[in-house]
Design a protein around this motif. Sequence first.
Motif, PDB file in Angstrom:
ATOM      1  N   SER A 178      12.028   5.932   4.539  1.00 40.66           N
ATOM      2  CA  SER A 178      12.458   5.524   5.878  1.00 40.66           C
ATOM      3  C   SER A 178      11.349   4.780   6.613  1.00 40.66           C
ATOM      4  N   ILE A 179      10.097   5.169   6.376  1.00 39.31           N
ATOM      5  CA  ILE A 179       8.965   4.473   6.995  1.00 39.31           C
ATOM      6  C   ILE A 179       8.801   3.090   6.380  1.00 39.31           C
ATOM      7  N   ILE A 180       8.922   3.010   5.064  1.00 45.74           N
ATOM      8  CA  ILE A 180       8.820   1.728   4.376  1.00 45.74           C
ATOM      9  C   ILE A 180       9.934   0.785   4.819  1.00 45.74           C
ATOM     10  N   ALA A 181      11.105   1.346   5.094  1.00 51.90           N
ATOM     11  CA  ALA A 181      12.265   0.518   5.453  1.00 51.90           C
ATOM     12  C   ALA A 181      12.140  -0.113   6.833  1.00 51.90           C
TER      13      ALA A 181
ATOM     14  N   ARG B 207       2.023   7.113  11.153  1.00 54.27           N
ATOM     15  CA  ARG B 207       2.772   7.651  12.281  1.00 54.27           C
ATOM     16  C   ARG B 207       4.207   7.849  11.820  1.00 54.27           C
ATOM     17  N   VAL B 208       4.746   9.039  12.067  1.00 54.67           N
ATOM     18  CA  VAL B 208       6.112   9.343  11.635  1.00 54.67           C
ATOM     19  C   VAL B 208       7.055   9.193  12.826  1.00 54.67           C
ATOM     20  N   ALA B 209       7.054  10.171  13.700  1.00 48.52           N
ATOM     21  CA  ALA B 209       7.897  10.086  14.899  1.00 48.52           C
ATOM     22  C   ALA B 209       7.327  11.036  15.931  1.00 48.52           C
TER      23      ALA B 209
ATOM     24  N   THR C 288       0.830  -1.211   0.000  1.00 47.60           N
ATOM     25  CA  THR C 288       0.000   0.000   0.000  1.00 47.60           C
ATOM     26  C   THR C 288       0.860   1.255   0.000  1.00 47.60           C
ATOM     27  N   LEU C 289       1.927   1.248   0.785  1.00 47.28           N
ATOM     28  CA  LEU C 289       2.804   2.415   0.850  1.00 47.28           C
ATOM     29  C   LEU C 289       3.489   2.663  -0.487  1.00 47.28           C
TER      30      LEU C 289
END
Length: 303
Positions: free
Chosen positions: A293-296, A275-277, A258-259
Amino acid sequence: MEEAFYKQFAYLIKQAVISLITAQRLHVEMVPRPFMSACIEDCMKNGKDLTKGGAKYNIGPVITGIGIAVVANSLAAIKKLVFEEKSVTMAEIIDAINNNWEGYDELRARVQAAPKYGNDDDYVDDIAREIGNFFYQEVHKYKDINGNHFLSAFMGISNYLPTGKVLGATPDGRKATEPISEGVSPYVGTDTSTPLAAMRSAAKLNQDIHSGGTLLNLRLNQDLVATKRGQANLGAMIQSYFALGAFHVQFNTVSTETLRKAQAHPEDYKDLLVRVAGYSTQFVNLSKSMQDSIIARNAHETF
């Protein structure tokens, strides 16, 4: 080596304190808070601006630590390969990071195979806890212009991206300019056990002393929480985490598929929140590097 590391660490903290005190003095002279001060009872009673300590309760500035997982992983790799196994020299590690790991594939694979924070492994988690304790003790010994102790935190919001861009390669196998770790989260992709193991690693840090906050970001496969049982398991896991003395955890449960689709076709995913940080926002409004970075982050398949 350990003594040299902490000596340099203490020096950097001191420079951060000097910068913050300078900023405080500039705020007093150039950026007072008249409206905010007018909303605070004791500022009005004392006739003192908020920047001058007019409030009844004042807290010191927060110095936020970024990259604790990268540092712990790096020190663990050096400890294991250089000092215990003696299979690698410090000079070889230095050459590898000076060359951004190019041409050092075998050595990089070995440091990447060393114990990693986020897997409930005391070998590296103990190093992370020691770093966190030193950080607090060193930060807390300083006071600001109003006599308040400085506070520590591992709550860097999105700072781990720009910080990574100005850092060279590190002994854990990370290459130059790549993001580092944020909050008390594992370095992306290295928490290869379970989310509970990642939580147990983070909970080993003395989170209660870092009153500026400690943030753990985890990513779960969306199927894990698709059922009532899965949601109940998640709730029990969160309760266990807090029972261990932890402070803050947040999750993304959006699939990688989805991402990736949202990256390729943002017009179709304008309402996709992540949610990021420490905050949530629309995924499509994030920069490409932040999206990556979120996908990773490792998408845990099981509890």
